[in-house]
Design a protein around this motif. Sequence first.
Motif, PDB file in Angstrom:
ATOM      1  N   ASN A  18      31.586  43.923  41.387  1.00 47.21           N
ATOM      2  CA  ASN A  18      32.941  44.371  41.051  1.00 47.21           C
ATOM      3  C   ASN A  18      33.104  45.880  41.151  1.00 47.21           C
ATOM      4  O   ASN A  18      34.051  46.439  40.605  1.00 47.21           O
ATOM      5  CB  ASN A  18      33.397  43.849  39.689  1.00 47.21           C
ATOM      6  CG  ASN A  18      33.597  42.364  39.690  1.00 47.21           C
ATOM      7  OD1 ASN A  18      33.994  41.794  40.709  1.00 47.21           O
ATOM      8  ND2 ASN A  18      33.303  41.709  38.588  1.00 47.21           N
ATOM      9  N   GLN A  30      44.244  36.361  39.946  1.00 42.51           N
ATOM     10  CA  GLN A  30      43.649  37.157  38.874  1.00 42.51           C
ATOM     11  C   GLN A  30      43.150  38.495  39.417  1.00 42.51           C
ATOM     12  O   GLN A  30      43.293  39.527  38.758  1.00 42.51           O
ATOM     13  CB  GLN A  30      42.516  36.385  38.205  1.00 42.51           C
ATOM     14  CG  GLN A  30      42.996  35.212  37.379  1.00 42.51           C
ATOM     15  CD  GLN A  30      41.858  34.301  36.950  1.00 42.51           C
ATOM     16  OE1 GLN A  30      40.867  34.116  37.663  1.00 42.51           O
ATOM     17  NE2 GLN A  30      42.001  33.705  35.769  1.00 42.51           N
ATOM     18  N   MET A  31      42.565  38.478  40.609  1.00 39.15           N
ATOM     19  CA  MET A  31      42.086  39.722  41.213  1.00 39.15           C
ATOM     20  C   MET A  31      43.255  40.670  41.469  1.00 39.15           C
ATOM     21  O   MET A  31      43.177  41.862  41.166  1.00 39.15           O
ATOM     22  CB  MET A  31      41.339  39.437  42.519  1.00 39.15           C
ATOM     23  CG  MET A  31      40.790  40.691  43.179  1.00 39.15           C
ATOM     24  SD  MET A  31      39.739  40.356  44.605  1.00 39.15           S
ATOM     25  CE  MET A  31      40.950  40.159  45.887  1.00 39.15           C
ATOM     26  N   PHE A  86      36.772  34.667  39.449  1.00 40.69           N
ATOM     27  CA  PHE A  86      38.202  34.837  39.249  1.00 40.69           C
ATOM     28  C   PHE A  86      38.933  34.384  40.504  1.00 40.69           C
ATOM     29  O   PHE A  86      38.365  34.339  41.584  1.00 40.69           O
ATOM     30  CB  PHE A  86      38.544  36.288  38.919  1.00 40.69           C
ATOM     31  CG  PHE A  86      37.869  37.289  39.827  1.00 40.69           C
ATOM     32  CD1 PHE A  86      38.395  37.607  41.076  1.00 40.69           C
ATOM     33  CD2 PHE A  86      36.687  37.910  39.428  1.00 40.69           C
ATOM     34  CE1 PHE A  86      37.760  38.514  41.919  1.00 40.69           C
ATOM     35  CE2 PHE A  86      36.047  38.822  40.263  1.00 40.69           C
ATOM     36  CZ  PHE A  86      36.590  39.124  41.509  1.00 40.69           C
ATOM     37  N   ASP A 119      46.238  40.722  39.948  1.00 41.24           N
ATOM     38  CA  ASP A 119      46.756  41.201  38.659  1.00 41.24           C
ATOM     39  C   ASP A 119      45.845  42.276  38.069  1.00 41.24           C
ATOM     40  O   ASP A 119      46.313  43.299  37.560  1.00 41.24           O
ATOM     41  CB  ASP A 119      46.885  40.047  37.662  1.00 41.24           C
ATOM     42  CG  ASP A 119      48.038  39.107  37.987  1.00 41.24           C
ATOM     43  OD1 ASP A 119      48.890  39.451  38.837  1.00 41.24           O
ATOM     44  OD2 ASP A 119      48.074  38.008  37.387  1.00 41.24           O
ATOM     45  N   ALA A 120      44.534  42.052  38.140  1.00 38.45           N
ATOM     46  CA  ALA A 120      43.582  43.034  37.610  1.00 38.45           C
ATOM     47  C   ALA A 120      43.685  44.351  38.376  1.00 38.45           C
ATOM     48  O   ALA A 120      43.652  45.429  37.772  1.00 38.45           O
ATOM     49  CB  ALA A 120      42.162  42.483  37.684  1.00 38.45           C
ATOM     50  N   MET A 164      46.647  46.260  37.149  1.00 46.04           N
ATOM     51  CA  MET A 164      46.392  46.854  35.833  1.00 46.04           C
ATOM     52  C   MET A 164      45.435  48.033  35.929  1.00 46.04           C
ATOM     53  O   MET A 164      45.609  49.046  35.235  1.00 46.04           O
ATOM     54  CB  MET A 164      45.861  45.786  34.871  1.00 46.04           C
ATOM     55  CG  MET A 164      46.929  44.762  34.498  1.00 46.04           C
ATOM     56  SD  MET A 164      46.393  43.564  33.262  1.00 46.04           S
ATOM     57  CE  MET A 164      45.413  42.439  34.255  1.00 46.04           C
ATOM     58  N   ILE A 165      44.419  47.934  36.801  1.00 42.32           N
ATOM     59  CA  ILE A 165      43.475  49.045  36.992  1.00 42.32           C
ATOM     60  C   ILE A 165      44.205  50.265  37.524  1.00 42.32           C
ATOM     61  O   ILE A 165      44.014  51.387  37.040  1.00 42.32           O
ATOM     62  CB  ILE A 165      42.323  48.641  37.936  1.00 42.32           C
ATOM     63  CG1 ILE A 165      41.367  47.686  37.235  1.00 42.32           C
ATOM     64  CG2 ILE A 165      41.573  49.864  38.462  1.00 42.32           C
ATOM     65  CD1 ILE A 165      40.372  47.015  38.167  1.00 42.32           C
TER      66      ILE A 165
END
Length: 156
Positions: free
Chosen positions: A93, A13-14, A9, A16-17, A20-21
């Motif tokens: 991860n 993307q990291m 990623f 954004d993730a 969201m997390i």
Amino acid sequence: MTEAAVRLFTSKQMGDAAEMIVAAELTLAGVPALKVPDNWPSYDVIAQPAATAPQRISVKARTFKKGAAFVQYLGSDVFDWLAIVILADDGTNKRTIYIVPRAEVDRQAQRNAPTTKTANVRYLTISQLERRFGSYRDNFKLKTLSSTPVPSQVPA
């Protein structure tokens, strides 16, 4: 990071993730939260603890590495909490999440001399996060050390 631990990623993307997390974990802990739109100024997640004003959360995500690796923000940024998401460097991860009140982050953050061009930058060394903020690990209820939510500075 080992050859087998190549990231699948991008940094965007990291980030954004991670946002969201943080929003999902807060919500599942009973603090409804949502990610604000991209390019929202100063913070990334808004949360609504019971009986408290909305809380603004800035989220920073990094992959763990020893040495000169930092999380940074601007002193002029407007937020109530700093969520720091650190991913393991082995490709699993696995993550560690600290959600720290702004006053505590400001107290412990390093900064450069007021006369430098980077005087507004605040930074925290990744390798020192657990020692400094271990009591705020997985702080999805937005509790301070005194167990009370930090009041938002959102105007009434």
